[in-house]
Write an enzyme that holds these catalytic residues in place. Structure first.
Site, PDB file in Angstrom:
ATOM      1  N   SER A 176      -5.705 -18.782 -33.282  1.00  0.00           N
ATOM      2  CA  SER A 176      -6.370 -18.338 -31.631  1.00  0.00           C
ATOM      3  C   SER A 176      -7.594 -17.669 -31.378  1.00  0.00           C
ATOM      4  O   SER A 176      -8.095 -17.760 -30.514  1.00  0.00           O
ATOM      5  CB  SER A 176      -5.988 -16.798 -31.941  1.00  0.00           C
ATOM      6  OG  SER A 176      -4.817 -16.229 -32.953  1.00  0.00           O
ATOM      7  N   HIS A 204      -0.884 -19.366 -28.085  1.00  0.00           N
ATOM      8  CA  HIS A 204      -1.423 -20.313 -26.889  1.00  0.00           C
ATOM      9  C   HIS A 204      -1.018 -21.659 -26.337  1.00  0.00           C
ATOM     10  O   HIS A 204      -2.419 -22.399 -25.370  1.00  0.00           O
ATOM     11  CB  HIS A 204      -3.012 -20.807 -27.888  1.00  0.00           C
ATOM     12  CG  HIS A 204      -3.343 -18.731 -28.137  1.00  0.00           C
ATOM     13  ND1 HIS A 204      -4.002 -17.870 -27.190  1.00  0.00           N
ATOM     14  CD2 HIS A 204      -3.281 -17.898 -29.456  1.00  0.00           C
ATOM     15  CE1 HIS A 204      -4.191 -16.578 -27.926  1.00  0.00           C
ATOM     16  NE2 HIS A 204      -4.059 -17.097 -29.082  1.00  0.00           N
ATOM     17  N   LYS A 236       0.038 -14.378 -22.231  1.00  0.00           N
ATOM     18  CA  LYS A 236      -1.388 -15.750 -22.136  1.00  0.00           C
ATOM     19  C   LYS A 236      -0.950 -16.067 -20.970  1.00  0.00           C
ATOM     20  O   LYS A 236      -1.402 -15.847 -20.181  1.00  0.00           O
ATOM     21  CB  LYS A 236      -1.367 -16.300 -23.545  1.00  0.00           C
ATOM     22  CG  LYS A 236      -1.939 -15.265 -24.538  1.00  0.00           C
ATOM     23  CD  LYS A 236      -1.322 -14.986 -25.963  1.00  0.00           C
ATOM     24  CE  LYS A 236      -2.419 -14.437 -27.386  1.00  0.00           C
ATOM     25  NZ  LYS A 236      -1.603 -13.545 -27.841  1.00  0.00           N
TER      26      LYS A 236
HETATM   27  C1  PLP Z   1      -1.648 -13.222 -28.387  1.00  0.00           C
HETATM   28  C2  PLP Z   1      -1.057 -13.186 -30.001  1.00  0.00           C
HETATM   29  C3  PLP Z   1       0.674 -12.761 -30.029  1.00  0.00           C
HETATM   30  C4  PLP Z   1       0.633 -10.830 -30.113  1.00  0.00           C
HETATM   31  O1  PLP Z   1       1.763 -11.705 -28.767  1.00  0.00           O
HETATM   32  P1  PLP Z   1       1.392  -9.723 -27.698  1.00  0.00           P
HETATM   33  O2  PLP Z   1       2.474 -10.776 -26.723  1.00  0.00           O
HETATM   34  O3  PLP Z   1      -0.051  -9.513 -27.604  1.00  0.00           O
HETATM   35  O4  PLP Z   1       1.463  -9.509 -28.950  1.00  0.00           O
HETATM   36  C5  PLP Z   1       1.170 -13.090 -31.553  1.00  0.00           C
HETATM   37  N1  PLP Z   1       0.187 -14.201 -32.089  1.00  0.00           N
HETATM   38  C6  PLP Z   1      -0.611 -15.002 -31.757  1.00  0.00           C
HETATM   39  C7  PLP Z   1      -1.037 -16.108 -32.120  1.00  0.00           C
HETATM   40  C8  PLP Z   1      -1.381 -14.358 -30.397  1.00  0.00           C
HETATM   41  O5  PLP Z   1      -2.401 -15.635 -29.970  1.00  0.00           O
END
Ligand code: PLP
Length: 390
Positions: A176, A204, A236
């Site tokens: 990320s 992502h 996302k």
């Molecule tokens: C954003 C993210 C999360 C968390 O997800 P949320 O739904 O925002 O709690 C978990 N793992 C990765 C790799 C992320 O980028």
């Protein structure tokens, strides 16, 4: 001893690590209003531009009219409603797996899956750059916890040799803060020789990657024999909120029975599931979003390289510019902001010490002209920063 919170906060400020929350005063999109100013933003994870899509909004509105606004209870009591169920079936079909289970957030999906699968005497092996929620999950599981070198199958193998009990290898799909892809073919092969399972958090990757947006497993052509536990988040590229775990019938039933962050929480609003059903449909069918996004990524990398910026090994919408020093990264972000651009600086402990960066993220919602504005502003600000007269 009394809590000395003031000292802790002062120390953080002195280290250029103090965090502030920009106040967003508009919907998500390339053009936003933040803290009273119109800015062109390159920092959201809304990679396909679905967070403010009229059809997704309409699906949410219609869902609220039909199902109300609250989940009302946990899934196991009386909070599991038809839209949740339909979304789970659609996500199972999308990922080509027998079942999918909806969680309220990605953080909870990761905590839930890892802690439900492992206990004392087992082993969890994680990439050292994994998302915080995966690292927290590993620690909380009570299993033996070890981190292997970033994306390094050899480093993983030496740890697999020493593993005891059920062993779970855990990796981000797309990292990320770096934007690079997990070397899943190699990691999965290493795991398979030792009978370990692989869990991939593709927060992502779903949306931008794969021919139909199916993420890193689609990109590499891997199946459930390689990646037994597949996690996706919906906040996302899907543009909504929540997360899911996809896998075998037995895996999902195990999570329903034992994943505490699934069991002890209220289900997400059913109307949200209605919205996500629509965004899943758009994500799968509107290929032009992925194509335009890929063209922007290519152009950004050419432009940034030409001005000598240090990019990372990323073919994804996450395009960090490596700076190193936290104060310099903050300064570059500030210079861009003075020119009307919003690009966040990411500092330790979110990234390793000495690797502060500007995390540029691109979205299908950006126009080519907006990308050129970013490149022009970067060229100007980078020169100011390099010559120290900034
Ligand atoms: C954003 C993210 C999360 C968390 O997800 P949320 O739904 O925002 O709690 C978990 N793992 C990765 C790799 C992320 O980028």
């Amino acid at each position: 001893m009394p809590f000395d919170l003031a000292a802790r906060l002062t120390e953080r400020r002195a280290a250029s690590l103090y965090r502030q929350r920009p106040l967003l005063e508009s919907p998500q999109g390339p053009l936003v209003r933040v803290d009273g100013r119109e800015l062109l933003a390159f920092c959201s994870n809304d990679y396909l531009g679905l967070a403010n899509h009229p059809q997704v909004i309409e699906a949410w509105r219609a869902g609220a009219v039909c199902w109300g606004v609250g989940g009302g209870a946990s899934h196991l009591v009386i909070g599991h409603s038809t839209p949740h169920h339909e979304l789970e079936e659609a996500l199972a079909e999308f990922t080509g797996r027998p079942r999918a289970l909806l969680f309220s957030t990605g953080y909870m999906a990761n905590l839930g899956a890892v802690t439900a699968l492992l206990e004392q005497g087992d082993t969890v092996l994680e990439d050292r750059l994994n998302h915080a929620s995966l690292l927290d999950a590993g620690l909380l599981s009570g299993a033996r916890f070890s981190r292997y070198l970033h994306n390094d199958a050899a480093s993983l193998s030496t740890r697999l040799d020493k593993a005891t009990g059920n062993t779970l290898v855990v990796s981000d799909g797309v990292f990320s803060m770096d934007g690079d892809l997990a070397d899943l073919p190699a990691l999965c092969a290493a795991a398979k020789t030792k009978g370990a399972w692989v869990m991939v958090d593709d927060a992502h990757g779903f949306g931008p990657l794969g021919a139909t947006g199916g993420g890193i497993v689609e990109h590499f052509g891997l199946g459930q024999d390689d990646v037994q536990v597949l996690v996706g988040t919906l906040g996302k590229a899907f543009g909504t909120a929540g997360a899911f775990v996809a896998g075998s019938e037995e895996l999902i039933e195990t999570l329903v029975q034992f994943a505490r962050p699934y069991i002890y929480t209220t289900s997400q609003p059913p109307a949200l599931a209605c919205a996500t059903l629509k965004s899943l449909e758009l994500l799968r069918s509107e290929h032009w979003r992925r194509e335009h996004l890929n063209a922007l990524i290519k152009r950004f990398r050419e432009g940034a390289r030409a001005m000598g910026l240090e990019l990372m090994d990323s073919a994804t919408p996450i395009q960090p510019i490596l700076i190193g020093d936290s104060a310099r990264a903050m300064r570059l972000s500030q210079l861009l902001r003075e020119r009307g651009l919003l690009v966040t600086a990411i500092r330790p402990p979110t990234v390793p010490a000495g690797s502060a960066r500007l995390r540029v993220t691109l979205s299908a919602a950006h126009s080519s002209a907006q990308l050129e504005l970013l490149l022009e502003a970067l060229a100007e600000c980078w020169t100011l920063l390099e010559h120290g007269d900034a």
